[in-house]
Design a protein around this motif. Structure first.
Motif, PDB file in Angstrom:
ATOM      1  N   SER A   1      -0.935   5.219  16.266  1.00 25.91           N
ATOM      2  CA  SER A   1      -2.024   5.672  15.396  1.00 25.91           C
ATOM      3  C   SER A   1      -1.533   5.859  13.969  1.00 25.91           C
ATOM      4  CB  SER A   1      -2.619   6.981  15.925  1.00 25.91           C
ATOM      5  OG  SER A   1      -1.632   8.009  15.959  1.00 25.91           O
ATOM      6  N   LYS A   2      -0.271   6.244  13.808  1.00 23.40           N
ATOM      7  CA  LYS A   2       0.279   6.421  12.466  1.00 23.40           C
ATOM      8  C   LYS A   2       0.733   5.082  11.877  1.00 23.40           C
ATOM      9  CE  LYS A   2       1.741  11.177  13.348  1.00 23.40           C
ATOM     10  NZ  LYS A   2       0.675  11.776  12.528  1.00 23.40           N
ATOM     11  N   VAL A   3       1.362   4.257  12.711  1.00 24.72           N
ATOM     12  CA  VAL A   3       1.816   2.959  12.235  1.00 24.72           C
ATOM     13  C   VAL A   3       0.646   2.078  11.825  1.00 24.72           C
ATOM     14  CG1 VAL A   3       3.091   0.874  12.910  1.00 24.72           C
ATOM     15  CG2 VAL A   3       3.927   3.114  13.594  1.00 24.72           C
ATOM     16  N   GLY A   4      -0.536   2.367  12.359  1.00 24.71           N
ATOM     17  CA  GLY A   4      -1.728   1.628  11.957  1.00 24.71           C
ATOM     18  C   GLY A   4      -1.981   1.688  10.465  1.00 24.71           C
ATOM     19  N   ALA A   5      -1.508   2.731   9.802  1.00 17.10           N
ATOM     20  CA  ALA A   5      -1.657   2.822   8.345  1.00 17.10           C
ATOM     21  C   ALA A   5      -0.897   1.700   7.657  1.00 17.10           C
ATOM     22  CB  ALA A   5      -1.160   4.184   7.847  1.00 17.10           C
ATOM     23  N   VAL A   6       0.260   1.313   8.209  1.00 13.74           N
ATOM     24  CA  VAL A   6       1.042   0.227   7.629  1.00 13.74           C
ATOM     25  C   VAL A   6       0.334  -1.102   7.839  1.00 13.74           C
ATOM     26  CG1 VAL A   6       3.273  -0.950   7.645  1.00 13.74           C
ATOM     27  CG2 VAL A   6       3.160   1.518   8.029  1.00 13.74           C
ATOM     28  N   GLU A   7      -0.264  -1.286   9.011  1.00 17.21           N
ATOM     29  CA  GLU A   7      -0.993  -2.530   9.268  1.00 17.21           C
ATOM     30  C   GLU A   7      -2.173  -2.675   8.310  1.00 17.21           C
ATOM     31  OE1 GLU A   7      -2.606  -5.124  13.080  1.00 17.21           O
ATOM     32  OE2 GLU A   7      -1.698  -3.163  13.393  1.00 17.21           O
ATOM     33  N   LEU A   8      -2.920  -1.611   8.102  1.00 13.41           N
ATOM     34  CA  LEU A   8      -4.016  -1.649   7.135  1.00 13.41           C
ATOM     35  C   LEU A   8      -3.504  -1.948   5.727  1.00 13.41           C
ATOM     36  CD1 LEU A   8      -6.344   1.304   8.185  1.00 13.41           C
ATOM     37  CD2 LEU A   8      -7.013  -1.100   7.972  1.00 13.41           C
ATOM     38  N   TYR A   9      -2.405  -1.319   5.365  1.00  8.62           N
ATOM     39  CA  TYR A   9      -1.806  -1.535   4.049  1.00  8.62           C
ATOM     40  C   TYR A   9      -1.460  -3.009   3.858  1.00  8.62           C
ATOM     41  CZ  TYR A   9       1.850  -1.319   0.423  1.00  8.62           C
ATOM     42  OH  TYR A   9       2.623  -1.541  -0.689  1.00  8.62           O
ATOM     43  N   LEU A  10      -0.787  -3.602   4.841  1.00  9.03           N
ATOM     44  CA  LEU A  10      -0.376  -4.997   4.720  1.00  9.03           C
ATOM     45  C   LEU A  10      -1.576  -5.938   4.771  1.00  9.03           C
ATOM     46  CD1 LEU A  10       2.858  -5.006   6.921  1.00  9.03           C
ATOM     47  CD2 LEU A  10       2.691  -4.944   4.422  1.00  9.03           C
ATOM     48  N   ASN A  11      -2.602  -5.599   5.554  1.00  9.51           N
ATOM     49  CA  ASN A  11      -3.802  -6.437   5.608  1.00  9.51           C
ATOM     50  C   ASN A  11      -4.480  -6.532   4.254  1.00  9.51           C
ATOM     51  OD1 ASN A  11      -3.464  -6.905   8.321  1.00  9.51           O
ATOM     52  ND2 ASN A  11      -5.172  -5.634   8.995  1.00  9.51           N
ATOM     53  N   HIS A  12      -4.347  -5.499   3.428  1.00 14.03           N
ATOM     54  CA  HIS A  12      -5.052  -5.443   2.143  1.00 14.03           C
ATOM     55  C   HIS A  12      -4.134  -5.701   0.951  1.00 14.03           C
ATOM     56  CE1 HIS A  12      -7.941  -3.509   4.819  1.00 14.03           C
ATOM     57  NE2 HIS A  12      -8.851  -3.711   3.905  1.00 14.03           N
ATOM     58  N   LEU A  13      -2.900  -6.111   1.229  1.00 10.28           N
ATOM     59  CA  LEU A  13      -1.938  -6.333   0.157  1.00 10.28           C
ATOM     60  C   LEU A  13      -1.923  -7.803  -0.263  1.00 10.28           C
ATOM     61  CD1 LEU A  13       0.451  -5.195  -1.577  1.00 10.28           C
ATOM     62  CD2 LEU A  13       1.954  -5.908   0.308  1.00 10.28           C
ATOM     63  N   VAL A  14      -2.006  -8.028  -1.556  1.00 10.63           N
ATOM     64  CA  VAL A  14      -1.856  -9.378  -2.106  1.00 10.63           C
ATOM     65  C   VAL A  14      -0.539  -9.401  -2.875  1.00 10.63           C
ATOM     66  CG1 VAL A  14      -2.883 -11.190  -3.523  1.00 10.63           C
ATOM     67  CG2 VAL A  14      -4.369  -9.586  -2.301  1.00 10.63           C
ATOM     68  N   ASP A  15       0.520  -9.774  -2.182  1.00 10.62           N
ATOM     69  CA  ASP A  15       1.840  -9.776  -2.798  1.00 10.62           C
ATOM     70  C   ASP A  15       2.180 -11.191  -3.274  1.00 10.62           C
ATOM     71  OD1 ASP A  15       1.751 -10.175   0.036  1.00 10.62           O
ATOM     72  OD2 ASP A  15       3.931 -10.262   0.075  1.00 10.62           O
ATOM     73  N   GLY A  16       2.876 -11.239  -4.393  1.00  8.28           N
ATOM     74  CA  GLY A  16       3.209 -12.515  -4.995  1.00  8.28           C
ATOM     75  C   GLY A  16       4.694 -12.774  -5.021  1.00  8.28           C
ATOM     76  N   PRO A  17       5.112 -13.866  -5.657  1.00  8.81           N
ATOM     77  CA  PRO A  17       6.535 -14.196  -5.751  1.00  8.81           C
ATOM     78  C   PRO A  17       7.307 -13.094  -6.465  1.00  8.81           C
ATOM     79  CG  PRO A  17       5.163 -16.053  -6.432  1.00  8.81           C
ATOM     80  CD  PRO A  17       4.251 -14.871  -6.297  1.00  8.81           C
ATOM     81  N   GLY A  18       8.507 -12.814  -5.971  1.00  4.64           N
ATOM     82  CA  GLY A  18       9.349 -11.803  -6.599  1.00  4.64           C
ATOM     83  C   GLY A  18       8.925 -10.380  -6.318  1.00  4.64           C
ATOM     84  N   GLN A  19       8.048 -10.181  -5.317  1.00  5.10           N
ATOM     85  CA  GLN A  19       7.636  -8.845  -4.893  1.00  5.10           C
ATOM     86  C   GLN A  19       8.010  -8.684  -3.421  1.00  5.10           C
ATOM     87  OE1 GLN A  19       3.378  -9.126  -5.769  1.00  5.10           O
ATOM     88  NE2 GLN A  19       3.685  -7.839  -7.572  1.00  5.10           N
ATOM     89  N   TYR A  20       8.431  -7.484  -3.044  1.00  3.50           N
ATOM     90  CA  TYR A  20       8.989  -7.308  -1.702  1.00  3.50           C
ATOM     91  C   TYR A  20       8.489  -6.014  -1.058  1.00  3.50           C
ATOM     92  CZ  TYR A  20      12.138 -10.840  -3.561  1.00  3.50           C
ATOM     93  OH  TYR A  20      12.638 -11.977  -4.139  1.00  3.50           O
ATOM     94  N   VAL A  21       8.148  -6.123   0.228  1.00  2.00           N
ATOM     95  CA  VAL A  21       7.882  -4.964   1.077  1.00  2.00           C
ATOM     96  C   VAL A  21       8.886  -5.005   2.216  1.00  2.00           C
ATOM     97  CG1 VAL A  21       6.235  -3.773   2.554  1.00  2.00           C
ATOM     98  CG2 VAL A  21       5.425  -4.983   0.525  1.00  2.00           C
ATOM     99  N   VAL A  22       9.622  -3.917   2.400  1.00  2.00           N
ATOM    100  CA  VAL A  22      10.654  -3.827   3.424  1.00  2.00           C
ATOM    101  C   VAL A  22      10.245  -2.724   4.393  1.00  2.00           C
ATOM    102  CG1 VAL A  22      13.088  -3.346   3.881  1.00  2.00           C
ATOM    103  CG2 VAL A  22      12.431  -4.595   1.810  1.00  2.00           C
ATOM    104  N   VAL A  23      10.004  -3.082   5.651  1.00  2.00           N
ATOM    105  CA  VAL A  23       9.504  -2.113   6.627  1.00  2.00           C
ATOM    106  C   VAL A  23      10.552  -1.867   7.705  1.00  2.00           C
ATOM    107  CG1 VAL A  23       7.664  -1.532   8.239  1.00  2.00           C
ATOM    108  CG2 VAL A  23       7.134  -2.889   6.199  1.00  2.00           C
ATOM    109  N   ASP A  24      10.959  -0.617   7.846  1.00  2.00           N
ATOM    110  CA  ASP A  24      11.833  -0.176   8.926  1.00  2.00           C
ATOM    111  C   ASP A  24      10.938   0.141  10.117  1.00  2.00           C
ATOM    112  OD1 ASP A  24      13.924   0.781  10.453  1.00  2.00           O
ATOM    113  OD2 ASP A  24      13.938   2.751   9.491  1.00  2.00           O
ATOM    114  N   MET A  25      10.966  -0.729  11.122  1.00  2.00           N
ATOM    115  CA  MET A  25      10.030  -0.658  12.243  1.00  2.00           C
ATOM    116  C   MET A  25      10.548   0.257  13.352  1.00  2.00           C
ATOM    117  SD  MET A  25       7.446  -2.869  11.587  1.00  2.00           S
ATOM    118  CE  MET A  25       6.906  -3.771  13.033  1.00  2.00           C
ATOM    119  N   THR A  26       9.683   0.521  14.313  1.00  2.00           N
ATOM    120  CA  THR A  26      10.086   1.259  15.500  1.00  2.00           C
ATOM    121  C   THR A  26      11.086   0.435  16.300  1.00  2.00           C
ATOM    122  OG1 THR A  26       8.139   0.389  16.637  1.00  2.00           O
ATOM    123  CG2 THR A  26       7.972   2.599  15.711  1.00  2.00           C
TER     124      THR A  26
END
Length: 330
Positions: A142-167
C-alpha cells in the motif's frame, strides 16, 4: 532513466544504490533516489539524520492522488484512484527537479512536499516505514503504491535519473512496479542464495521485457567471480569487492567519492554507462501501465472502489516526451 536496485536481503543493494545516486549527482545530473524498501535505510546511507528525512509518501497517498488526478474527467475522485491508475488528458504530470547541488527549487508540489536534498547532491524521497496503525492490518504494498503512481506520472528525459531501492527478493512482483524501469540492477553475493534470487527474478521478468543486469557484490576472489559468471552468465555486468571506504560509510563515517577505491569508482561508472546505453521504450511503458491497471481492476480494485476502473484508461493519451508536464500536447 528509471533504475531499480533489487536483490536478496543483506546483498548490499541499499549501499550500492546510494553510491550510484551519489555518483550520478557528482556529475551535476539531476537524480532522485527513492527508498521503497520496508527497511528504510537509504537516507541513513546517504548521510542524512533522522530529523532531515523527507515526508513519507506512503502516509500521504490521498494528497498525492488528489494532485496527480488534476481535472482528468475519467477519475471521479482520489478515492477511486489506485496505485496502477494511469494518467490521461487532464492529469498532472511530473518532471524531475534540477540537480540538488544547484540549490534550485523543485518543480511541483509533489517534489516540494516529498523530496529533500540529501548530502552530496541527490534528492531523496521515501515511502516511509510502517506506522503503529499499519501493524497487523496492512501490507507494505500500500505504501510502495505511491512510487508506482509517481513513476506512472513522470515524464523523464535524457540525463535525468530516478534510482529506486526496492524491497528485497521478488516482493516487487506483487504489483506492476517491476515493469516501471528502464534497467534493473540485481545485486547478488557470490552465494547460492544470491544467485537463487537472480534466477527467480529473471524467470518472473522474462515475459515482460524487463532488462536485468547483475552487480556482483562482496566479491573476494577470482573464484567468486567465476561462480557468479557460471550462474548468471552474460547478465553479470560488474563485480564489487570489499571497500574499506564503503564499510566506513556503513558505520557512519563521511567520505568523498574521490576516496573510493579505483575499482569501486570504475564499477559505478560501468553502471552509469549501462543505464545511458538503454533506449527508453515509451510504447512498452504505456502498454504495460494499462495492462497492469486492468489486471488490478479485475482482481480487486473494482470491488474496492465500487467502480469499473477500466474506464480510467484514456485511449487518446500517449506516454512520452510529446506530453508536457502540464498534461497537454507539447
Amino acid at each position: 532513466m528509471r533504475v531499480a536496485f533489487v536483490g536478496k536481503g543483506g546483498s548490499g543493494k541499499t549501499t550500492v544504490s546510494a553510491l550510484f545516486a551519489r555518483y550520478v549527482a557528482s556529475r551535476g545530473l539531476p537524480v532522485v533516489a527513492i527508498d521503497a524498501d520496508i527497511n528504510q535505510h537509504l537516507g541513513m546511507v546517504l548521510g542524512m539524520e533522522d530529523q532531515a528525512l523527507p515526508r513519507p509518501m506512503g502516509s500521504h497517498l490521498t494528497e498525492i492522488k488528489e494532485w496527480l488526478r488534476g481535472d482528468n474527467p475519467r477519475i471521479s475522485s482520489a478515492a477511486a484512484m489506485v496505485k496502477t491508475t494511469p494518467p490521461g488528458w487532464g492529469s498532472r504530470l511530473l518532471d524531475l527537479p534540477p540537480a540538488a547541488v544547484t540549490g534550485l527549487p523543485t518543480t511541483d508540489p509533489i517534489h516540494e512536499e516529498f523530496a529533500v536534498a540529501a548530502p552530496y547532491g541527490p534528492w531523496l524521497m521515501a515511502t516511509g516505514p510502517f506506522g503503529e496503525s499499519d501493524l497487523g492490518v496492512a501490507c507494505y504494498h500500500s505504501k510502495v503504491g505511491a512510487v508506482e503512481l509517481y513513476l506512472n506520472h513522470l515524464v523523464d528525459g535524457p540525463g535525468q535519473y530516478v534510482v529506486v531501492d526496492m524491497t528485497a527478493g521478488a516482493d516487487s512482483f506483487a504489483s506492476g512496479l517491476f515493469t516501471r524501469f528502464d534497467l534493473t540492477f540485481l545485486v547478488a553475493e557470490p552465494t547460492r542464495q544470491g544467485v537463487g534470487v537472480y534466477r527467480q527474478y529473471r524467470e518472473y521478468a522474462a515475459d515482460y521485457g524487463v532488462a536485468v543486469a547483475v552487480v556482483g557484490n562482496k566479491v573476494q576472489s577470482p573464484q567468486d567471480v567465476a561462480f557468479l559468471r557460471e550462474h548468471v552468465g552474460s547478465d553479470l555486468l560488474v563485480c564489487l569487492g570489499h571497500s574499506g571506504v564503503v564499510r566506513g560509510m556503513e558505520q557512519g563515517r563521511p567520505f568523498g567519492l574521490e576516496d573510493l577505491e579505483p575499482e569501486v569508482s570504475s564499477g559505478l561508472g560501468t553502471l552509469l554507462e549501462a543505464v545511458d546505453g538503454r533506449e527508453k521504450d515509451w510504447e512498452r511503458f504505456g502498454r504495460q501501465t494499462v495492462e497492469f491497471h486492468l489486471r488490478n481492476a479485475r482482481a480487486w480494485a473494482n470491488r474496492a472502489t465500487g467502480e469499473d476502473l477500466a474506464a480510467q484508461i484514456d485511449p487518446d493519451f500517449v506516454f512520452g516526451p510529446q506530453i508536457t508536464a502540464a498534461g497537454s500536447p507539447a
